[in-house]
Design an enzyme around this catalytic site. Structure first.
Site, PDB file in Angstrom:
ATOM      1  N   ASP A   1      49.769  12.914  52.017  1.00  0.00           N
ATOM      2  CA  ASP A   1      49.093  12.790  50.726  1.00  0.00           C
ATOM      3  C   ASP A   1      47.614  13.154  50.824  1.00  0.00           C
ATOM      4  OD1 ASP A   1      51.229  12.131  49.227  1.00  0.00           O
ATOM      5  OD2 ASP A   1      50.628  10.098  48.736  1.00  0.00           O
TER       6      ASP A   1
ATOM      7  N   ASP B   1      30.046  49.674  22.933  1.00  0.00           N
ATOM      8  CA  ASP B   1      31.136  49.151  23.764  1.00  0.00           C
ATOM      9  C   ASP B   1      31.836  47.992  23.074  1.00  0.00           C
ATOM     10  OD1 ASP B   1      30.937  50.809  25.898  1.00  0.00           O
ATOM     11  OD2 ASP B   1      29.430  49.575  26.918  1.00  0.00           O
TER      12      ASP B   1
ATOM     13  N   GLY C   1      42.825  46.893  30.165  1.00  0.00           N
ATOM     14  CA  GLY C   1      44.012  47.123  29.342  1.00  0.00           C
ATOM     15  C   GLY C   1      44.003  48.526  28.748  1.00  0.00           C
ATOM     16  N   MET C   2      42.817  48.926  28.260  1.00  0.00           N
ATOM     17  CA  MET C   2      42.742  50.237  27.637  1.00  0.00           C
ATOM     18  C   MET C   2      42.956  51.349  28.641  1.00  0.00           C
ATOM     19  SD  MET C   2      40.044  50.423  24.612  1.00  0.00           S
ATOM     20  CE  MET C   2      38.758  49.270  25.015  1.00  0.00           C
TER      21      MET C   2
END
Lengths: 471, 513
Positions: free
Chosen positions: B36, B299, B434-435
């Site tokens: 633990d 941007d 992503g782009m």
């Protein structure tokens, strides 16, 4: 504090405060090994957070294990354990449909005295999926012993070996093979080889190893005309090996004493007590012992060992004469220490969470012999060591390498002591002739790294703070 | 019983130990079974600590269980007192040992008679509270203990410092970028002409806690830990506190204005002046922090209306939601937190900044929500990062549970003006990632050139016609080279010079056969 290094193996039990991983960690490697299984750890948030964090076994890949998290209602017995487990197991069956569900009991189920063994047979019938119960709790076991509890529980589920059927099978095989022999000569040769190999009683090996390592060991035995008839555990739960009177069993891991006892007492198997196949010396001794039990004379084993030692030469130059201190973690310590002494290292202390002198007898004898042959002092073996005291001893001994649990690695490195995580030896492939290189690769990594950092003068990276006593 | 695969917040004792081990010269004793004590591993590995974690497990095994653990626990307290001479020893059970229902307070009382250190039992219900709540509770307990002690001894000095000063409460070990945030907060306060009285618990000494009331006010950067202490100090000593998290330009302004208000209640009397931070705020916002400018830049304009999902602890998730919605014009489709105990506050904070609110500690529910919404980016915990990986949605990590990646060696605060820059970078990179993937799909990747031009090594007599080139571009980048080589080898073996789509398939079949 004076530290003396004795001429014989000394055992002591410090019963101190030491750190190792919880035995439920065995889930991390067993769920991967047994591919059609599902592991259900019945415990608290503390258990779950451990698996998730300290071991880094993540649920992202949707592996086959989960926590049955005990909540306040479970602890205070307001809820019916059986009904709760039934609900979860039916859900698991629906979602994953495993061939077996393995319940891992924890400290909490021990303390609240949850009768897992009593509930499993009943639920198994209702569910239609076998349930194996292993009590991998930290009250009784340490780290790798979790595997021991699972394998011991599984040993009960192995089919009974029927002598008659076994013989029939051989005869049947023979007739089938005779028919097939019309087709290919090669097949016939294989059959002959198979029959030839069957000139000894069945041998089952126990201990969880990655399948490539398991087949390497099986192959080494095959070279000595010994056929392994099965492994415990197997890749699939449904393929568990047959056990019974007349079956010989041999362990590959030093932490499986409970499994060994179960196999002897409950399944009437005969245990071959051998050193463990770690390092070329251990692997050779392991094969020799099995061969001798079957009355088979080994062929080319010495050459094989020498070959391996030859290939390790570069590593040996690095470790020879260096000293090592095992803080104790995974119960592989004795075997590793023996191999490292054979490599020319000096072992000051072997900490170990639990020492079963009977199951490890052959390994201890080999350790003793190795020390004598290499003319090195016998290490002291400290069961349940006290980590604080060990650090004091280390300060005095200044070993070249400490093999330690993860909690102590960074602080020791900061104090100029090279470390290697003991847990790496649990997960790395270290068994057999070919993998001896991997052990030394691990052991020498800190030494090699530090050789390249040596000239920078950065060995000590802690501040001396007057206000606080620095240990 | 609950079927659980993953936890956002750990068990209670982890919170207690995080607070105890953040203080200097405090030792914690866990009354727990073997294994633990993995807190030591977490702290040592994640924080890359050089010192031994000041936590010792007094191990409960079968033997101890049978005999009762009083002797062992008391022995261990006495032993640590001698070995480490700590100022304070904190005793805590874990989920497991707390069900033994032993009178641990009695153990503590027994031990305190014979040791030099102070000894306390962390007073936490291990089945009702999580890591964060326990940390909050333990910190308050320790502060209360030392202030009570000082009061009893008549050492309590309640007069405040001559110049404006503050305590920063809630910076502690294994926190999400806490060390970096702390540095940033210190800088911010210095800029405002406010002295740091104390930072607790990280790096603080318990014997200095009695000087806490000397500060003019308390700053609570994170709601999860420190708020209880602040409320206690307000009640007992009338100390005001500021609990607006200075994360994001807008909230930093709010935070500074509130600090100004708190400080000016005293400056008026003590310094005979009033502090005005408006000029500072304006300078920082428009010229020092790049984030405000980023919001205006082209941007950021491209991010307008893009969908995002935010999930994390209450502090970070709510701040992030506000930053995305207010400062960057990004549409937050869902904002959520796993801090169920703080649901009300969270809902109030993000109301109006998002389409829906999700309060849950079940990661599958979060995963399902993300899959349904299909956002362009996720801002969440390590768990959401993995969910994003599976769904092919980029994710910026903004909240604990922590991971080794959240302990960068470089400077990466989330709070203060430098924090705004970091967050802007994170947001921009998450979305553009992503782009980029999207563009790669449209144009067949950056590495088309490699395929078209002749390779360096062989005397290349093979020509790919346009269809086969197109076909090659469809193949994922990581195996493209291999397929190209295999096809060319096949062509050479068969005396083919012009590679068509047919040849490609023939090569594939030949290889499979």
């Amino acid at each position: 504090m004076s530290i003396q290094i004795s001429e014989t193996l000394t055992f002591e039990c410090e019963t101190g405060n030491y750190h190792t991983f919880c035995p439920i960690s065995c889930v991390a490697w067993l769920y991967q090994k047994i591919e059609d299984s599902f592991f259900l750890v019945i415990g608290t948030k503390t258990c779950g957070y451990f698996l998730q964090n300290a071991l880094g076994v993540m649920i992202f890949a949707e592996p086959r294990y989960a926590m049955a998290e005990l909540e306040e209602g479970d602890i205070s017995a307001q809820l019916n354990d059986y009904e709760e487990l039934k609900r979860l197991c039916f859900q698991i069956k629906k979602d994953r449909n495993p061939s077996v569900i393995i319940w891992i009991g924890t400290c909490t189920t021990e303390i609240i005295k949850m009768d897992l063994e009593g509930m499993a047979p009943k639920l198994e019938v209702e569910l239609g999926v076998p349930i194996v119960v292993a009590r991998a709790n930290g009250l009784d076991y340490a780290f790798t012993q979790g595997e021991d509890t699972v394998l011991a529980a599984m040993a009960h589920r192995c089919p009974e070996r029927d002598l008659l059927i076994d013989e029939n099978k051989v005869i049947q095989n023979q007739t089938i093979q005779n028919i097939f022999s019309l087709f290919s000569q090669k097949k016939k040769e294989e059959t002959l080889k198979y029959l030839e190999l069957k000139n000894h009683p069945p041998l089952v090996l126990f201990g969880s190893l990655p399948s490539t390592v398991a087949s390497q060991l099986s192959l080494e035995l095959k070279r000595q005309s010994i056929q392994v008839s099965g492994w415990l555990p197997t890749q699939r739960y449904t393929d568990l090996p047959s056990l019974g009177d007349g079956v010989y069993v041999c362990g590959v891991n030093p932490f499986l004493s409970r499994t060994a006892t179960t196999l002897i007492r409950r399944r009437k198997c005969k245990l071959i007590g051998a050193p463990f196949p770690i390092g070329p010396d251990g692997t050779r001794a392991w094969i020799e012992k099995i061969s001798s039990v079957f009355g088979i004379k080994t062929k080319g084993l010495e050459e094989r060992e020498q070959q391996v030692w030859q290939s390790l030469k570069n590593y040996l130059n690095l470790v020879r004469g260096k000293s090592v201190f095992f803080m104790g973690d995974n119960l592989l310590e004795i075997s590793l220490a023996r191999f490292l002494i054979r490599c020319g290292m000096i072992v000051y202390e072997i900490g170990i969470p639990y020492m079963d002198k009977r199951y490890q007898a052959a390994e201890l004898a080999l350790l003793r012999n190795t020390c004598r042959e290499m003319c090195t002092p016998m290490p002291r073996i400290v069961e349940k060591p006290d980590n604080y005291n060990q650090i004091q001893r280390m300060r005095e001994l200044q070993p070249d390498l400490a093999i330690t649990g993860m909690a102590h690695a960074n602080p020791l490195e900061a104090r100029g002591i090279n470390t290697k995580w003991s847990v790496e030896f649990t997960f790395a492939q270290i068994h057999g002739f070919t993998n001896a290189k991997d052990v030394l690769e691990l052991v020498t990594r800190p030494l090699r790294r530090n050789n390249s950092l040596e000239d920078l003068g950065w060995t000590n990276l802690i501040k001396k703070d007057n206000k606080i006593k620095v240990i | 019983m609950k079927l659980a695969y993953w936890m956002y917040a750990g068990p209670a004792h982890i919170g207690t130990l995080r607070v105890a081990s953040s203080f200097k010269n405090v030792h914690a004793i866990m009354h727990a079974p073997l294994g633990d004590d993995y807190f030591n591993v977490m702290r040592s590995m994640l924080e890359r600590e050089r010192d031994f974690t000041p936590v010792t497990a007094s191990i409960v095994d079968r033997h101890v269980l049978a005999r009762g653990s009083q002797e062992k626990v008391v022995d261990n307290i006495m032993r640590k007192d001698k070995e480490e001479c700590p100022d304070l020893i904190v005793l805590t059970p874990t989920c497991t040992s707390s069900i033994l229902q032993e009178d641990l307070q009695n153990f503590v009382d027994r031990a305190s008679i014979s040791v030099n250190s102070d000894v306390i039992l962390a007073d936490v219900n291990h089945y009702r509270v999580n890591e964060l709540q326990a940390a909050d509770r333990t910190l308050e307990q320790i502060v209360r203990y030392y202030l009570d002690k000082a009061r009893r001894q008549g050492k309590l000095n309640q007069s405040i410092t001559d110049v404006p000063s503050a305590n920063i409460i809630g910076i502690f070990t294994l926190g999400f970028h806490n060390q970096h945030d702390c540095r940033e907060l210190k800088r911010l306060l210095k800029d405002l002409g406010i002295k740091i009285n104390q930072v607790i618990p990280e790096g603080g000494f318990v014997e200095d806690l009695e000087k806490l009331p000397k500060a003019w006010f308390n700053l609570i950067p994170y709601r999860e830990v420190g708020l209880m202490t602040a409320i206690y100090l307000e009640k007992e000593f009338g100390m005001p506190y500021v609990s607006i998290t200075p994360m994001g330009i807008a909230d930093i302004v709010q935070c500074i204005r509130q600090i100004q208000k708190r400080v000016n209640t005293w400056t008026h009397f003590l310094l005979n002046q009033k502090l005005d931070y408006e000029l500072y705020i304006d300078q920082q916002t428009r010229f020092i922090s790049q984030a405000a400018w980023f919001s205006r830049s082209i941007d950021c304009q491209n991010l307008t209306g893009k969908k995002a999902v935010v999930f994390g602890d209450a502090t970070h998730a709510s701040s992030m939601t506000k930053i995305l919605a207010q400062e960057m014009g990004i549409r937050v489709s869902c904002a959520g937190t796993y801090c169920k105990h703080d649901a009300e506050w969270f809902e109030e904070q993000v109301q109006g900044f998002c389409d829906e609110i999700l309060i849950t500690d079940d990661h599958t529910q979060v995963g399902d929500t993300i899959a349904r919404i299909e956002p362009s980016a996720i801002f969440g915990t390590q768990m959401e990062r993995h969910i994003g990986k599976r769904l092919d949605i980029p994710c910026g990590v903004i909240s604990s549970p922590v991971h080794i990646q959240n302990f960068p060696l470089g400077y990466r605060p989330f709070l203060g003006y430098e924090g705004t820059n970091q967050i802007a970078d994170l947001v921009y990179n998450s979305f553009t990632l992503g782009m980029e993937d999207h563009l790669l799909e449209i144009f067949g990747g950056h590495d088309t050139k490699e395929v078209i031009t002749k390779s360096l090594s062989t005397d290349n007599d093979l020509t790919w016609n346009s269809e086969s080139q197109l076909e090659l571009n469809k193949i994922p980048g990581f195996v493209r080279g291999k397929i190209k080589r295999n096809t060319e080898r096949f062509a050479r073996q068969n005396g083919i010079t012009g590679i068509t789509v047919e040849v490609m398939y023939a090569a594939k079949e030949a290889l499979n056969a």
